[in-house]
Write an enzyme that holds these catalytic residues in place. Structure first.
Site: not given
Ligand code: 3H9
Length: 700
Positions: A125, A63, A105, A102
């Site tokens: 999450e 999400a 999901e 998400g």
């Molecule tokens: C969810 O899904 C809830 C659902 O179950 C239900 C909903 C109803 N959203 O980490 P990076 C940004 S909860 C918005 O440096 P990497 C991050 O801030 C979510 N922004 O890259 C950064 O911005 P900036 C569950 C996001 O290659 C840029 O993207 N998912 C999100 O080292 C690059 O990120 C997670 O918790 C997001 N979801 O790693 C996954 N994700 O450049 C969270 C990232 O401006 N994300 N950004 O600083 C991660 O674990 C890592 O970002 C990922 C990439 C492994 C994907």
């Protein structure tokens, strides 16, 4: 702006592509696009199967976290996934990069999942203080079984594609072009006309647990582990448990409500703050956007002790060749042997293969003498904390190393500017402060000297990330950010013990707050003799600690310190002898002991750290409150669900923190507890550290 979700045709296969850089998060337009295009493809009689793929570096990573807390916009993710689940034709998710939260999901709403070899799949999450809120807690256990799903949901850690294949989460691993492979897979499905595999309708994997709910409790307790009592893990267990008795549609509604309730908890807000703070910490406010890293193909580490060896391991683990430098053959041999033992111990525990051990060892070369640094693009000095020695080494490095090589010091206390000025190229000199054990601890304080070049700072950040550290850029001062704040806690912990508390009481309050260890147990781990020797050299005395050291109680290494340790155990056992030493110390200092509450222990140990954090911000040593939080989260075991010291201060209120500090300062006549100017100002203005961070960002 172009549409983030598009549909194209490959014959009878509809390929729906999400393109929402950087991580294809499920912002509103993506959810709406997915819902619309899946419906459209379903309604089109000429489409036989649908592939969902993603552009860019990853499948949908979850999400959009930045939308949390904002007014919801239809369709919700659940609505979109329900519509995908209801499609009457085979649907295939093609996963590369990371399918997270998400994102997974959505993939679980498809009938099949294919993945590239290096893909990772997970439900992180819990790391944001949440539970999967769009069916993850219901579909994943149905698809792969509760015993496999619970650890994924409760740990938040992703699994590899090959593990997912083994678990039945992924149906095929595709070598080569993923989308082409997924299309071929979908064509086979269409031609075989198999019945659709819908996770939401699967029940067979639940039968065993339905018959034996006790088994559920066992598996759940194991998966929860140390997180018992935290809101999200408890909710996750409750949600997964619904698979045993609550019909799918009803369970999905309840899961959603639990997710929404968790969104507003302090725990989740703190964990989300930590997520963004960690990413923000690598951005240097005054650095030009086009700053490029220098290339680091070869590293050298000076000093083969515990720290130097650990740092060398970090490079080898990341596949970067590194030379370990020592002063004699014997020291070098010992240093390399210690590294090998570390790797072999990991292999014995099943953490890596013997081949991995050899591969990593082959990346670590040894050399006697500083000449061994001549080919390195980055040199990290990790010798004793002695300015004379460091200056001598840097003076020599200046003559030996390549032009443009980064010359880094791992000092934890010394002036990086003074070290830099012992070379003719202070622009290339920087601090890279690792935490012990360096191969394990994630934090890397990058100490920016007054002459450090932007590209040198950027190189340290890039290398830091490459070697799996969490880098935070800080300025030069004694102890930098982390240890400078830790010192404030140590002073108060010692005073509390003299005033009436016992080490086990201070440690218990600290543990209850959420730290993995209290200050005294930590003292025993680090060794009480370290501080004792420093104080002796300076003519200072810490009555309790030094009496312990004089009695040979150096901590864990001697089996006795503030606590007693049974042979082979690290469990601290309170010792009446220590209590006597403490009572004598209080009497000697003329202090009348009094009962001290847990509340006072926290106010006296945690608030002074916040106060020091405020001073650090005032002085510009840290550029954002969030940077300080990241340092404490990754370097000192600050509980992530409390977001870091500065975020925590916001949650209890800066006025309260200021007033309590002022109260203790007055009561105890302790000037060091007087509120910092910045804290006082923010408290008076009714502001928070978060609002200060926004002001700082706007001003930059
Ligand atoms: C969810 O899904 C809830 C659902 O179950 C239900 C909903 C109803 N959203 O980490 P990076 C940004 S909860 C918005 O440096 P990497 C991050 O801030 C979510 N922004 O890259 C950064 O911005 P900036 C569950 C996001 O290659 C840029 O993207 N998912 C999100 O080292 C690059 O990120 C997670 O918790 C997001 N979801 O790693 C996954 N994700 O450049 C969270 C990232 O401006 N994300 N950004 O600083 C991660 O674990 C890592 O970002 C990922 C990439 C492994 C994907």
């Amino acid at each position: 702006m172009s549409d983030p979700v598009t549909l194209r045709r490959e014959g009878a296969i509809a390929v729906i592509t999400v393109d929402n850089p950087p991580v294809n998060a499920l912002k509103h337009a993506v959810r709406a696009g997915l819902q619309k295009l899946f419906k459209e493809a379903d309604a089109d009689a000429s489409v036989q199967a649908i592939v969902l793929a993603c552009a860019g570096r990853t499948f949908i990573a979850g999400a959009d976290i930045t939308e949390f807390g904002k007014p919801p916009m239809a369709p919700s993710l659940i609505e979109a996934i329900t519509d995908i689940d209801n499609v009457s034709k085979p649907t295939v998710a093609a996963i590369h990069g990371t399918a997270l939260g998400g994102g997974l999901e959505v993939a679980l709403g498809c009938n099949y999942r294919v993945a590239s070899k290096d893909a990772k799949l997970g439900l992180p999450e819990i790391k944001l203080g949440l539970i999967p809120g769009a069916g993850g807690t219901q579909r994943l256990p149905r698809l792969i079984g509760i015993d496999k799903a619970l650890p994924i949901i409760l740990s938040g850690n992703p699994i590899s594609a090959s593990q997912a294949l083994q678990d039945g989460l992924v149906d095929e691993i595709i070598e080569g072009d993923l989308t082409a492979g997924a299309i071929a897979f979908a064509k086979r499905l269409a031609s075989e006309q198999l019945s659709l595999k819908r996770a939401s309708r699967m029940e067979d994997k639940l039968t065993e647990f339905r018959k034996n709910p006790e088994k559920f409790n066992e598996v759940a307790a194991k998966a929860v582990g140390r997180n018992k009592g935290l809101k999200a893990p408890m909710a996750a267990v409750e949600a997964v448990k619904m698979t045993l008795s609550v019909p799918f549609e009803e369970a999905i509604k309840r899961e959603r409500n639990m997710f929404i309730e968790l969104l507003v908890t302090d725990e989740s807000k703190s964990q989300r703050h930590a997520f963004f703070a960690e990413r923000e910490a690598t951005k240097v406010l005054d650095m030009p956007a086009d700053t490029k890293s220098r290339e680091v193909k070869q590293a050298a580490v000076i000093g083969g002790g515990t720290m130097g060896g650990g740092i060398a391991m970090c490079f080898a683990n990341a596949g970067i060749p590194v030379t370990l430098i020592e002063t004699t053959d014997e020291f070098l041999k010992n240093g390399l042997a210690k590294i090998r033992t570390n790797y072999e111990n990991t292999a014995k525990r099943g953490g890596m293969s013997e081949a991995d051990v050899e591969k990593r060892m082959s990346l670590i070369k040894g050399a006697v003498g500083l000449e061994g640094t001549k080919d390195a693009d980055m040199v990290i000095e990790a010798v004793f904390e002695e300015m004379g020695l460091k200056k001598e080494i840097f003076g020599k490095l200046d003559k030996i190393t390549k032009k443009g090589a980064i010359l880094a010091t791992n000092t934890s206390t010394l002036d990086v500017n003074e070290i830099a000025n012992s070379t003719s190229r202070p622009q290339d000199v920087i601090g890279m402060h690792f935490f012990s054990p360096a191969n394990i601890m994630k934090l890397l304080e990058i100490v920016r000297g007054e002459k450090s070049a932007f590209d040198a700072i950027q190189t340290a950040i890039t290398v830091g990330r490459k070697i799996a550290k969490v880098p935070v850029v800080v300025g030069v001062c004694y102890g930098f950010v982390g240890n400078r704040m830790l010192h404030r806690r140590g002073v108060q912990a010692d005073r509390l013990v003299l005033e009436g508390a016992l080490p086990q009481e201070v440690d218990a309050a600290t543990l209850e707050f959420g730290f993995p260890m209290g200050p005294f147990a930590m003292g025993d781990l680090a060794g009480i003799d370290v501080g004792w020797r420093i104080r002796r050299a300076r003519g200072e005395r810490n009555e309790v600690a030094d009496t312990l050291a004089e009695a040979g109680r150096f901590g864990q290494k001697t089996g006795k310190g503030y606590y007693i340790y049974e042979k082979g155990s690290r469990t601290p056992i309170p010792d009446p002898e220590v209590e006597k030493i403490i009572l004598d110390a209080s009497a000697k200092k003329g202090i009348k002991r009094r009962p001290i509450s847990k509340q006072e222990i926290i106010e006296r140990t945690v608030y002074p750290m916040i106060n020091e954090g405020a001073r650090i911000l005032e002085e510009g040593i840290a550029s954002r409150p969030g940077d300080i939080d990241v340092i404490w989260l990754y370097g000192y075991g600050w509980p992530v669900w409390r977001g870091g010291p500065m975020h925590y201060a916001d949650t209890v209120g800066l006025k309260h923190v200021r007033d309590r500090l002022a109260h203790h300062a007055k009561e105890l006549g302790d000037k060091s507890l007087e509120p910092a100017k910045l804290l006082d100002r923010l408290a008076n203005e009714g502001k928070t550290f978060a609002s200060l961070a926004s002001e700082m960002k706007k001003a930059s």
